[in-house]
Write a protein that holds these residues in place. Structure first.
Motif, PDB file in Angstrom:
ATOM      1  N   GLU A   1       7.612  -5.731   7.727  1.00 49.49           N
ATOM      2  CA  GLU A   1       6.195  -5.374   7.790  1.00 49.49           C
ATOM      3  C   GLU A   1       5.593  -5.255   6.394  1.00 49.49           C
ATOM      4  O   GLU A   1       4.476  -5.713   6.136  1.00 49.49           O
TER       5      GLU A   1
ATOM      6  N   SER B   1       2.642  -7.625   4.885  1.00 50.22           N
ATOM      7  CA  SER B   1       1.368  -7.079   4.385  1.00 50.22           C
ATOM      8  C   SER B   1       1.141  -7.421   2.919  1.00 50.22           C
ATOM      9  O   SER B   1       0.000  -7.527   2.461  1.00 50.22           O
ATOM     10  N   ASN B   2       2.227  -7.603   2.159  1.00 48.43           N
ATOM     11  CA  ASN B   2       2.099  -7.928   0.734  1.00 48.43           C
ATOM     12  C   ASN B   2       2.215  -9.419   0.444  1.00 48.43           C
ATOM     13  O   ASN B   2       2.217  -9.822  -0.722  1.00 48.43           O
TER      14      ASN B   2
END
Length: 272
Positions: A52, A56-57
């Motif tokens: 996750e 997200s990055n």
């Protein structure tokens, strides 16, 4: 702008994976990336959390997981999430399994057990160098083994040989004109090994040593009366210390080292 992250997932400390990632990043100006280790992973939840974060990055992942079920889990989940992930160790383990026709142990952290063994050996070698030839008597109290003997009884090579077996060894020359360090009388006699040698053998060794140095072989160092004086003094010290002895007159360093190890092993067993 924040640097892109490469998440390094490992079931051990993650050092192996990080080294591989760094080596690869060096080909792409590694100043543009940050490496984030996720060590000691032993559950699927941690893997999912890292995925996750990577998603997200917009980061990629590299992993060294020895258990096949975790490798398959991370492969499947990163594919579903559209994340680039590289299995660093899995293909090598699988190839070795096939080539050797043997099952891997699948135990995390084994390489660091080997590293620990290696560093203990290096530490012992450095110890032997530091406390060679009685240069610092404080080492006597810190040593696993203390070797004593007159000059040319192979104390230094024997110390180095034992150091490669992970023993911390200090050695002390016994010379009539020099009082033995008081630390020698404070240690347990079982730690001290006296290296005996017959005068004729020592006379020959010292003469050859003088020749090798381009010096006169009739020097006092190789004089038989001087040698007997040294050996008598040595025997008196050994008696005072109450330590065990090994006659090295006709023994190679390896043979003497084996005898020392056996003495130490027997002493350890007796203490149980």
């Amino acid at each position: 702008m924040q640097k892109p992250i490469v998440y390094v997932v490992s079931d051990s400390v993650g050092e192996t994976a990080e080294l591989v990632v760094k080596a690869s990043l060096s080909q792409f100006n590694n100043g543009n990336f940050r490496i984030q280790r996720i060590p000691y992973v032993d559950d699927e939840g941690t893997i999912l959390e890292t995925i996750e974060l990577a998603k997200s990055n917009q980061s990629m992942m590299a992993y060294t997981l020895v258990k096949p079920e975790y490798r398959e889990f991370i492969r499947k989940k990163t594919e579903e999430a559209g994340i680039t992930a590289v299995d660093i160790m899995g293909p090598m383990i699988d190839a070795m399994k096939k080539h050797l026709s043997r099952e891997p142990k699948l135990e995390p952290g084994l390489v660091h057990k080997l590293d620990e063994d290696y560093f203990k050996r290096i530490e012992a070698v450095e110890f032997a160098v530091k406390y060679d030839d009685g240069r610092d008597p404080r080492g006597i109290l810190l040593a696993d083994i203390v070797l004593i003997g007159v000059s040319r009884t192979s104390k230094t090579p024997l110390s180095q040989f034992l150091a490669h077996k992970k023993f911390k060894v200090a050695n002390v020359p016994i010379v009539p004109e020099v009082e033995p360090p008081e630390e020698l009388f404070r240690i347990n006699p079982s730690k001290c090994i006296a290296l005996k040698i017959n005068p004729e053998k020592l006379n020959h060794i010292r003469k050859e040593r003088l020749k090798a140095l381009g010096l006169n072989s009739t020097a006092n160092y190789a004089n038989m009366e001087r040698i007997k004086q040294e050996l008598n003094y040595f025997n008196n010290i050994v008696e005072k210390l109450g330590c065990r002895t090994i006659d090295v007159s006709s023994k190679a360093v390896e043979e003497t080292a084996n005898l020392v190890q056996n003495l130490m092993k027997n002493q350890s067993t007796e203490g149980l």
